[in-house]
Design a protein around this motif. Structure first.
Motif, short mmCIF file in Angstrom:
data_model
loop_
_atom_site.label_atom_id
_atom_site.label_comp_id
_atom_site.label_asym_id
_atom_site.label_seq_id
_atom_site.Cartn_x
_atom_site.Cartn_y
_atom_site.Cartn_z
N ALA A 1 1.00 -1.13 0.08
CA ALA A 1 0.06 0.01 -0.14
C ALA A 1 0.90 1.25 -0.13
N LEU A 2 1.48 1.64 -1.22
CA LEU A 2 2.31 2.61 -1.32
C LEU A 2 1.49 4.07 -0.94
N LYS A 3 2.27 4.78 0.02
CA LYS A 3 1.65 6.10 0.49
C LYS A 3 2.29 7.39 -0.07
N ARG A 4 2.16 7.68 -1.47
CA ARG A 4 2.98 8.63 -2.19
C ARG A 4 3.11 9.97 -1.40
N GLN A 5 1.80 9.96 -0.69
CA GLN A 5 1.66 11.81 0.09
C GLN A 5 2.31 11.62 1.26
N TYR A 6 3.09 10.66 1.92
CA TYR A 6 3.71 10.73 3.15
C TYR A 6 5.20 10.32 3.14
N PHE A 7 5.84 11.07 4.00
CA PHE A 7 7.24 11.08 4.02
C PHE A 7 7.73 9.92 4.95
N ILE A 8 6.75 9.38 5.79
CA ILE A 8 7.16 8.55 6.86
C ILE A 8 6.04 7.77 6.94
N THR A 9 6.05 6.24 6.85
CA THR A 9 5.02 5.40 7.29
C THR A 9 5.50 4.09 8.43
N GLN A 10 4.44 3.93 9.21
CA GLN A 10 4.76 2.91 10.09
C GLN A 10 3.80 1.68 10.05
N ALA A 11 4.21 0.51 9.96
CA ALA A 11 3.30 -0.70 10.08
C ALA A 11 3.87 -1.62 11.26
N GLY A 12 3.40 -1.71 12.02
CA GLY A 12 4.04 -2.29 13.35
C GLY A 12 5.24 -2.01 13.62
N ASN A 13 6.18 -2.91 13.65
CA ASN A 13 7.60 -2.31 13.89
C ASN A 13 8.33 -2.13 12.60
N LEU A 14 7.70 -2.01 11.52
CA LEU A 14 8.42 -1.61 10.24
C LEU A 14 8.36 -0.25 9.86
N TYR A 15 9.33 0.58 9.78
CA TYR A 15 9.11 1.91 9.47
C TYR A 15 9.91 2.37 8.09
N CYS A 16 9.34 3.05 7.33
CA CYS A 16 9.86 3.58 5.93
C CYS A 16 10.13 4.94 5.83
N ALA A 17 11.20 5.64 5.42
CA ALA A 17 11.18 7.19 5.21
C ALA A 17 11.51 7.14 4.07
N ALA A 18 11.01 8.39 3.51
CA ALA A 18 11.22 8.64 2.03
C ALA A 18 12.66 9.35 1.78
N SER A 19 13.06 9.75 2.63
CA SER A 19 14.48 10.41 2.41
C SER A 19 15.25 10.59 3.67
N VAL A 20 16.53 10.99 3.47
CA VAL A 20 17.42 11.05 4.79
C VAL A 20 16.75 12.17 5.71
N ASN A 21 16.37 13.18 5.25
CA ASN A 21 15.70 14.08 6.21
C ASN A 21 14.48 13.43 6.90
N ALA A 22 13.62 12.72 6.13
CA ALA A 22 12.60 12.22 6.81
C ALA A 22 12.96 11.12 8.00
N MET A 23 13.97 10.41 7.59
CA MET A 23 14.56 9.31 8.55
C MET A 23 14.94 10.13 9.74
N ALA A 24 15.70 11.45 9.51
CA ALA A 24 15.93 12.02 11.07
C ALA A 24 14.71 12.25 11.74
N GLU A 25 13.71 12.76 11.21
CA GLU A 25 12.47 13.02 11.82
C GLU A 25 12.00 11.87 12.53
N LEU A 26 12.08 10.79 11.85
CA LEU A 26 11.71 9.34 12.21
C LEU A 26 12.42 8.99 13.70
#
Length: 339
Positions: free
Chosen positions: A159-184
């Motif tokens: 379920a690709l969430k194009r409008q979000y920079f960060i997603t969470q599914a349980g213990n799996l986190y995705c960040a669209a970029s390095v900046n988003a990862m820093a926020e995460l």
């Protein structure tokens, strides 16, 4: 001495997977931010800090080379590591397919680690390793915007969430970029080491202490979105009236609750009491005023619902690890210092 050893929490095992063409910053930044949190927590809780064991992993013990020319040597192979608490999947430069093919042994290892309860942080096209493992099927995910279309074609079950920079599914986190990862990472640091350590990380890695990143994030279990309509109405009331003198017991009565039920409903919906929610609302307002206005600390306190400036300063320091004046100086200095 023996008792201290027994009481000390177990170390946090952080494993970074290495592969050719990874972006070096995306590999090193999570560990650097966690190390900063560890140091901040140790200063406050020297006997109870959870230490970090950071490991770089490969499939063959061979060093990898990044596009920037940095060579990184692994400290172990995946066959030598039984369990990780946090796994970092760095971003890849350009097409991730060659790396997915060359490092396919990572796939069953990741599947096993996730089954064992590991938290995984994937950045940019590093998300493809999770998708390739089938761990994101029917789950929200994001990746670098340049790879959206190809990702959707390769992994139609995600379920690709194009409008979000960060997603969470349980213990799996995705960040669209390095900046988003820093926020995460700030979010994860707050969970692991508390808000004060997270604030220290923010002060070191960002130009200001910021508000939550929720508007750009998709959390599958985000407690801020909940079905309790009466609590939602109470939240709105707090947002509209936080600057006034408030007795929580009176608010509970206004919405037809006993104090005990009001606390329980808030905790179930938001993970915190009404008093904590009100305090967070007031402090967020105070932080905005300190950053954007020239009001005195006493005036900021009054506008935020605190009649006693000294009490306000104490609460602010406890929450953010700095005084209102120091916060203002730090933010203003970093935002407006001439170069």
């Amino acid at each position: 001495m023996a008792k201290e050893t027994i009481d000390r929490p177990p170390p946090l095992r952080v494993c970074t997977l290495l592969y050719n063409n990874l972006l070096t910053t995306s590999a090193t930044l999570p560990v650097e931010m966690l190390r900063t949190a560890e140091a901040a927590d140790r200063a406050a809780n020297p006997k109870n800090t959870r230490s970090i064991i950071a490991t770089t992993l490969s499939i063959d013990n061979q060093p990898i080379t990044s596009p920037s020319g940095f060579a990184i040597s692994p400290s172990a192979t995946i066959d030598e590591i039984d369990r990780c608490d946090i796994i970092s999947l760095p971003a890849l430069w350009r097409n991730p397919r060659p790396a997915l093919k060359k490092y396919s042994n990572y796939i069953p290892w990741l599947q096993h680690q996730v089954r064992e309860g590991a938290t995984v942080i994937a950045v940019g096209t590093g998300v493809c390793f999770l998708a390739e493992a089938g761990l994101l099927d029917q789950q929200p995910a994001t990746t670098h915007w340049h790879y959206f279309d190809q990702f959707q074609r390769d992994y139609p079950l995600v379920a690709l969430k194009r409008q979000y920079f960060i997603t969470q599914a349980g213990n799996l986190y995705c960040a669209a970029s390095v900046n988003a990862m820093a926020e995460l990472m700030v979010h994860l640091v707050a969970r692991l080491y508390g808000r004060q350590a997270a604030t220290q990380v923010e002060r070191n890695f960002f130009h200001e202490i910021r508000s939550s990143f929720e508007p750009t994030s998709y959390f599958s279990d985000n407690v801020e979105h909940h079905p309790d309509e009466q609590v939602v109405q109470a939240q709105i009331w707090f947002e509209d009236n936080f600057s006034k003198p408030i007795r929580i017991v009176d608010v509970a009565k206004q919405f037809g609750f006993s104090m005990r039920t009001f606390d329980r409903r808030f905790k179930n919906a938001l993970g915190q009491t009404p008093l904590k929610y009100l305090q967070r609302t007031r402090l967020n307002n105070a932080r905005e005023l300190l950053q954007k206005s020239n009001l005195s600390v006493a005036e900021v306190a009054a506008h935020s619902g605190y009649q006693d400036a000294a009490a306000f300063s104490k609460i602010f320091h406890r929450q953010f690890g700095t005084s209102p004046m120091k916060y203002r100086e730090t933010v203003r200095g970093k935002l407006f210092t001439a170069h």
